[in-house]
Each structure stands twice: as structure tokens, then as C-alpha cells.
Design a protein around this motif. Sequence first.
Motif, PDB file in Angstrom:
ATOM      1  N   GLY A  55     -14.154  12.379  17.510  1.00  0.00           N
ATOM      2  CA  GLY A  55     -13.234  12.789  18.571  1.00  0.00           C
ATOM      3  C   GLY A  55     -11.922  12.003  18.518  1.00  0.00           C
ATOM      4  O   GLY A  55     -11.135  12.022  19.462  1.00  0.00           O
ATOM      5  N   ARG A  56     -11.675  11.316  17.419  1.00  0.00           N
ATOM      6  CA  ARG A  56     -10.422  10.556  17.261  1.00  0.00           C
ATOM      7  C   ARG A  56      -9.488  11.324  16.307  1.00  0.00           C
ATOM      8  O   ARG A  56      -9.958  12.039  15.418  1.00  0.00           O
ATOM      9  CB  ARG A  56     -10.718   9.178  16.650  1.00  0.00           C
ATOM     10  N   SER A  57      -8.197  11.124  16.451  1.00  0.00           N
ATOM     11  CA  SER A  57      -7.265  11.927  15.649  1.00  0.00           C
ATOM     12  C   SER A  57      -6.749  11.214  14.399  1.00  0.00           C
ATOM     13  O   SER A  57      -6.359  11.857  13.435  1.00  0.00           O
ATOM     14  CB  SER A  57      -6.062  12.328  16.511  1.00  0.00           C
ATOM     15  N   LYS A  58      -6.727   9.886  14.417  1.00  0.00           N
ATOM     16  CA  LYS A  58      -5.989   9.176  13.343  1.00  0.00           C
ATOM     17  C   LYS A  58      -6.818   8.968  12.072  1.00  0.00           C
ATOM     18  O   LYS A  58      -8.023   8.750  12.127  1.00  0.00           O
ATOM     19  CB  LYS A  58      -5.550   7.785  13.821  1.00  0.00           C
ATOM     20  N   VAL A  59      -6.080   8.997  10.951  1.00  0.00           N
ATOM     21  CA  VAL A  59      -6.660   8.657   9.650  1.00  0.00           C
ATOM     22  C   VAL A  59      -5.905   7.436   9.141  1.00  0.00           C
ATOM     23  O   VAL A  59      -4.689   7.339   9.318  1.00  0.00           O
ATOM     24  CB  VAL A  59      -6.485   9.837   8.663  1.00  0.00           C
ATOM     25  N   LEU A  60      -6.634   6.525   8.528  1.00  0.00           N
ATOM     26  CA  LEU A  60      -5.995   5.335   7.951  1.00  0.00           C
ATOM     27  C   LEU A  60      -6.146   5.369   6.438  1.00  0.00           C
ATOM     28  O   LEU A  60      -7.232   5.670   5.924  1.00  0.00           O
ATOM     29  CB  LEU A  60      -6.646   4.065   8.523  1.00  0.00           C
ATOM     30  N   ILE A  61      -5.058   5.052   5.738  1.00  0.00           N
ATOM     31  CA  ILE A  61      -5.085   5.030   4.266  1.00  0.00           C
ATOM     32  C   ILE A  61      -4.406   3.758   3.772  1.00  0.00           C
ATOM     33  O   ILE A  61      -3.765   3.054   4.553  1.00  0.00           O
ATOM     34  CB  ILE A  61      -4.344   6.248   3.685  1.00  0.00           C
ATOM     35  N   PHE A  62      -4.539   3.505   2.467  1.00  0.00           N
ATOM     36  CA  PHE A  62      -3.842   2.369   1.865  1.00  0.00           C
ATOM     37  C   PHE A  62      -2.557   2.844   1.192  1.00  0.00           C
ATOM     38  O   PHE A  62      -2.547   3.874   0.499  1.00  0.00           O
ATOM     39  CB  PHE A  62      -4.748   1.650   0.870  1.00  0.00           C
ATOM     40  N   ASN A  63      -1.512   2.076   1.376  1.00  0.00           N
ATOM     41  CA  ASN A  63      -0.213   2.438   0.821  1.00  0.00           C
ATOM     42  C   ASN A  63      -0.294   2.625  -0.696  1.00  0.00           C
ATOM     43  O   ASN A  63      -0.817   1.767  -1.394  1.00  0.00           O
ATOM     44  CB  ASN A  63       0.791   1.323   1.142  1.00  0.00           C
ATOM     45  N   GLY A  64       0.247   3.765  -1.166  1.00  0.00           N
ATOM     46  CA  GLY A  64       0.254   4.036  -2.603  1.00  0.00           C
ATOM     47  C   GLY A  64      -0.946   4.836  -3.064  1.00  0.00           C
ATOM     48  O   GLY A  64      -1.113   5.080  -4.252  1.00  0.00           O
ATOM     49  N   PHE A  78      -3.279  -2.361   0.692  1.00  0.00           N
ATOM     50  CA  PHE A  78      -4.608  -2.698   0.174  1.00  0.00           C
ATOM     51  C   PHE A  78      -4.743  -4.217   0.125  1.00  0.00           C
ATOM     52  O   PHE A  78      -3.752  -4.933  -0.063  1.00  0.00           O
ATOM     53  CB  PHE A  78      -4.728  -2.111  -1.237  1.00  0.00           C
ATOM     54  N   ASN A  79      -5.936  -4.712   0.309  1.00  0.00           N
ATOM     55  CA  ASN A  79      -6.224  -6.156   0.239  1.00  0.00           C
ATOM     56  C   ASN A  79      -5.635  -6.952   1.402  1.00  0.00           C
ATOM     57  O   ASN A  79      -5.599  -8.179   1.347  1.00  0.00           O
ATOM     58  CB  ASN A  79      -5.737  -6.771  -1.087  1.00  0.00           C
ATOM     59  N   ASP A  80      -5.157  -6.272   2.448  1.00  0.00           N
ATOM     60  CA  ASP A  80      -4.559  -6.979   3.592  1.00  0.00           C
ATOM     61  C   ASP A  80      -5.466  -6.772   4.825  1.00  0.00           C
ATOM     62  O   ASP A  80      -5.330  -5.791   5.563  1.00  0.00           O
ATOM     63  CB  ASP A  80      -3.148  -6.429   3.847  1.00  0.00           C
ATOM     64  N   LEU A  81      -6.379  -7.702   5.026  1.00  0.00           N
ATOM     65  CA  LEU A  81      -7.370  -7.550   6.106  1.00  0.00           C
ATOM     66  C   LEU A  81      -6.742  -7.647   7.489  1.00  0.00           C
ATOM     67  O   LEU A  81      -7.172  -6.955   8.425  1.00  0.00           O
ATOM     68  CB  LEU A  81      -8.479  -8.597   5.947  1.00  0.00           C
ATOM     69  N   MET A 125      -3.324   0.460 -11.486  1.00  0.00           N
ATOM     70  CA  MET A 125      -4.628   0.093 -10.932  1.00  0.00           C
ATOM     71  C   MET A 125      -4.491  -1.154 -10.074  1.00  0.00           C
ATOM     72  O   MET A 125      -3.777  -2.088 -10.441  1.00  0.00           O
ATOM     73  CB  MET A 125      -5.609  -0.166 -12.067  1.00  0.00           C
ATOM     74  N   VAL A 126      -5.135  -1.144  -8.909  1.00  0.00           N
ATOM     75  CA  VAL A 126      -5.149  -2.324  -8.031  1.00  0.00           C
ATOM     76  C   VAL A 126      -6.600  -2.594  -7.654  1.00  0.00           C
ATOM     77  O   VAL A 126      -7.246  -1.767  -7.002  1.00  0.00           O
ATOM     78  CB  VAL A 126      -4.322  -2.108  -6.744  1.00  0.00           C
ATOM     79  N   LEU A 127      -7.107  -3.737  -8.077  1.00  0.00           N
ATOM     80  CA  LEU A 127      -8.503  -4.064  -7.798  1.00  0.00           C
ATOM     81  C   LEU A 127      -8.627  -4.749  -6.443  1.00  0.00           C
ATOM     82  O   LEU A 127      -7.706  -5.452  -6.008  1.00  0.00           O
ATOM     83  CB  LEU A 127      -9.046  -4.989  -8.893  1.00  0.00           C
ATOM     84  N   PRO A 128      -9.775  -4.577  -5.774  1.00  0.00           N
ATOM     85  CA  PRO A 128      -9.988  -5.286  -4.515  1.00  0.00           C
ATOM     86  C   PRO A 128     -10.192  -6.781  -4.790  1.00  0.00           C
ATOM     87  O   PRO A 128     -10.830  -7.131  -5.785  1.00  0.00           O
ATOM     88  CB  PRO A 128     -11.283  -4.672  -3.971  1.00  0.00           C
ATOM     89  N   GLN A 129      -9.653  -7.610  -3.925  1.00  0.00           N
ATOM     90  CA  GLN A 129      -9.877  -9.040  -4.097  1.00  0.00           C
ATOM     91  C   GLN A 129     -11.291  -9.386  -3.632  1.00  0.00           C
ATOM     92  O   GLN A 129     -11.869  -8.664  -2.810  1.00  0.00           O
ATOM     93  CB  GLN A 129      -8.813  -9.823  -3.327  1.00  0.00           C
ATOM     94  N   PRO A 130     -11.860 -10.471  -4.187  1.00  0.00           N
ATOM     95  CA  PRO A 130     -13.224 -10.832  -3.801  1.00  0.00           C
ATOM     96  C   PRO A 130     -13.343 -10.932  -2.285  1.00  0.00           C
ATOM     97  O   PRO A 130     -12.487 -11.519  -1.634  1.00  0.00           O
ATOM     98  CB  PRO A 130     -13.416 -12.211  -4.456  1.00  0.00           C
ATOM     99  N   GLY A 131     -14.369 -10.314  -1.753  1.00  0.00           N
ATOM    100  CA  GLY A 131     -14.599 -10.385  -0.308  1.00  0.00           C
ATOM    101  C   GLY A 131     -13.861  -9.333   0.497  1.00  0.00           C
ATOM    102  O   GLY A 131     -14.116  -9.166   1.694  1.00  0.00           O
ATOM    103  N   PHE A 132     -12.952  -8.604  -0.153  1.00  0.00           N
ATOM    104  CA  PHE A 132     -12.168  -7.628   0.623  1.00  0.00           C
ATOM    105  C   PHE A 132     -13.057  -6.542   1.217  1.00  0.00           C
ATOM    106  O   PHE A 132     -13.008  -6.273   2.434  1.00  0.00           O
ATOM    107  CB  PHE A 132     -11.065  -6.989  -0.229  1.00  0.00           C
TER     108      PHE A 132
END
Length: 452
Positions: free
Chosen positions: A155-164, A204-207, A233-240
Motif C-alpha cells: 500500500g506504499r507508492s515509492k520505489v527506491l533504487i541505486f543511482n546509475g 550504492f554502498n551508502d548505508l 561494475m560496482v561491487l558491494p562493500q563488505p557488510g553492505f
Amino acid sequence: MATRHGINWDKALALYAAERDAFIGRMPRSRELSAAAANHLLFGVPLHWMDDWSTPFSLYVAAAQGARFRDVDGHDYVDFCLGDTGAMFGHSPKPVAAAIARQAERGYTAMLPSEDGVWVAEELARRFGLPYWQFALSASDANRFAIRWARAITGRSKVLIFNGCYHGTVDDVFVDLVDGRPQTRDSLLGQVYDITQHTRSVEFNDLAALEAALQDGEVACLLAEPAMTNIGMVLPQPGFWPAAQELCKRYGTLLLIDETHTISSGPGGYTRAHGLEPDLLVVGKPVAGGVPCAVYGFSVELARQAEAVKRSAPPGHSGIGTTLTANLLAMAAMRANLAEVMTDDAYRYMFGLAERLAEGLRRVIDAQRLPWCVTGIGARTEFQFAAAPPRNGSEAERILDSELEHIVHLFLLNRGLLITPFHNMMLVCPDTTPAEVDRLVAAFAAFVAAVR
Ligand code: PMP
């Protein structure tokens, strides 16, 4: 002397002119077909971005099989593009070809289920750990449908994505961060409403940014590739990912993981290889061996909610569908592909080759002291024009250089080696040989030597 990304740019431009001439001279039939195509195809191609390759005119394919294809002028190529993932397990894998041939006499599409779908769903549940599945004709469609389910359920409208990010032709995700502010992507054609009203974007990678975007409780789902693959390519940082999943749970946002490219990580994608626990998961492109098809899975809880929300809605169009979805032909192809082609053994072999490729490219880069790097995710390898791998979409975008890409790609293509256009991605398949990987590394070394 002008230098760019550590290479002699004057030499690079001279090389490009010579490579274009060489291509034109060697491709009379492709040239003829391109001229004829210009009469009745927009931009002279069946899909407008086919005109954006590095070649002076389109390279026409005569036939493709396994890791190789032949063009209409009789030249042979080793294909490291592999239909950019659609043919990730090779062109026309034999078990898929046999299944298609069998199904060819038994009907293609009926708006009714076939037995194959039952087997396929069971196998998808085993691989990905999500128990319920639906189908679509493309990963774009699957993402669109998954977003619709997520909005309907929460029932929520927003979608969140990572830049790029790129998730196909999904309107909701064409948002860029420009100077830190979300903006509708300026290359979109015919866009009439402001996408940023319902879509948020963070790096991405910005908690911290992720939490800030989630904490008002308005976001239905976070749609993400586990590693970004469409802006270089952008890999996730450890723990992300563990932390990002935790944030999604805390704020009631569904995690929708798009494994369409990261299925290169293993038979159950990055999700299985790294223990992610998405609520929804999408895979498209290679899932039916190159026959158009995509799948999306639901957790138990979400599946129950999806069924409830549909049953309580008025009867009629749901916005989820397409007539040919789950057609008999695609289901037969997908069953054969999952059973006999996308196997653990195939992945083991591909990982070894991808490692060989990455090591070879790194040796060349180090020997020439180029400020470039090599990143990989399973069977997928990318070289990028920066000394250190980018950590987010903005950093990745800054190091893209389409002119330089064109020069490298055309140089390789004229030597019988095709890599993915629009960035520097290379796939290996179960039919690729170590000698072919070494050929690619040697040609890459020859390119670097020519422009250093
Ligand atoms: N998801 C991802 C991650 C993709 O890279 C793409 C296409 N490159 C898609 C979805 C869409 O796939 P398709 O074009 O087959 O619909």
C-alpha cells in the motif's frame, strides 16, 4: 602529446581510423545489408541502439553456436558478449535446441499451463530459496510486475533504487542523482510525468543515505542488483548487504533483487552465493537459454499477501500479464536449460575461465602501468578506466569513456573477438576454451601496446 586514461590519445585516434577502414574493407555483405536496411528500418536497424556499436555499419550475423558466431562475410568470432547475457551459456545449447525442436510440433502458446512449468517452479525454488514463482517475457516485464505487486501488497507508492542502475525499460527506475538531487533521466523519450514523485535514488554502498530514504516508511520496495553491472561494475562493500537488508526489514520495505546479470555468480545467483534473503527476486535473459522468458519469485509470506491482495481486488485487469507469458515453447526451453545447461559443473568451469581472463588482463595492465582495473562477479569480467574500482554509480559514471570503448572494441572485433558494447564487459560460457581466453588477453595486450 594528449593522454587520456593513461594512453596516447593521438595514437588511439589514428588507430581507430585504421580499424574503421579495415572493417569497411572486410565487410562487403554487411555493408550491402546495412544499405538495404536503411530503406525500411528506422536508423537502419531493428532496434535503434543497434546503431550505437563501435562499427561503421552493422555487423550482420549469419549463424551462432556455442561460444562462437560467423558473420555474413564468412569471418569467425569468439563471442565474449554472448547477447549480453541472453546467451550466457552459449548460443543454441544442444539440450535447449532439442527441447525447442520437440516442442515445435506440439504448440507454442495456449494461454494454459503445461507440465514443464510445474517442474521449473520446483527447480527455481530449490535454486533460489524462494518458494513461489511467476513468469514474464523479459526481465523488464518481470521487474515491472514485481514492483506492481510490491506496491499493491504494501500500500506504499515509492520505489527506491541505486543511482546509475538499469533494470530494463521500467519507467519507475529512470532517475539519476544530479548534484545529489533526483532527476528524471534526460535521455528518456516521450516522458510526460515526473518520475521522481514516486522514485527515490541513493548511491550504492551508502548505508546512511539508504536509511534516510527508507525511514519515513513510504517506500514499497528497494529494487537493486546485488552488484551494479550496467554502469561498468560496482561491487558491494563488505557488510553492505547484511546491513541494507536489515534496514529494509526495519522500515517495512520489501527487498526486490534483480539477478538478471548477477546470475553469473552461481546457479542460485548472488542471492544464494552470498546468503541474501530477498522478498522478491527477478531473473531474465539466459533463464530459458536465450528464448525470451523471465521469472520472479516470492517469499512465503509475500506470496500469501499477493494472493490475498489479488483476491480482494475487483475482478479485471491487474496490470500484470501479457498474452504470451509462460508460453509452452519458453517453458520447454527453460526446463531443458535449468536441467542440463545452467548446471553446477557449467558454473565451476566458467569461474575458472573468468579468473584466467581477469588475471591475464591484470598482467597486461600492470606490465604497462595503466591506470585501469579489472572487476569480476563469477563468470562476468569487466575492465574499467580507473586505477581503483568505483564504489558507487557516480564514480562509475565518471570513468566511462564511450570513445575509448569504441576504439578498443573495434580493434578486438577486427581480430575476431566480440565483447559487450556500451561498457567493457566479457562473459565466458561452458563452450569457451582457455586458448580463446588467452587470445582475448593477447589482443588486449596488442591494443595497449599500440596506444601506449
Ligand atoms: N535487469 C538488469 C539488471 C538488466 O541488466 C537488464 C537488461 N540489461 C534488464 C533487467 C532488462 O532485461 P531485458 O532487456 O531482457 O528486459
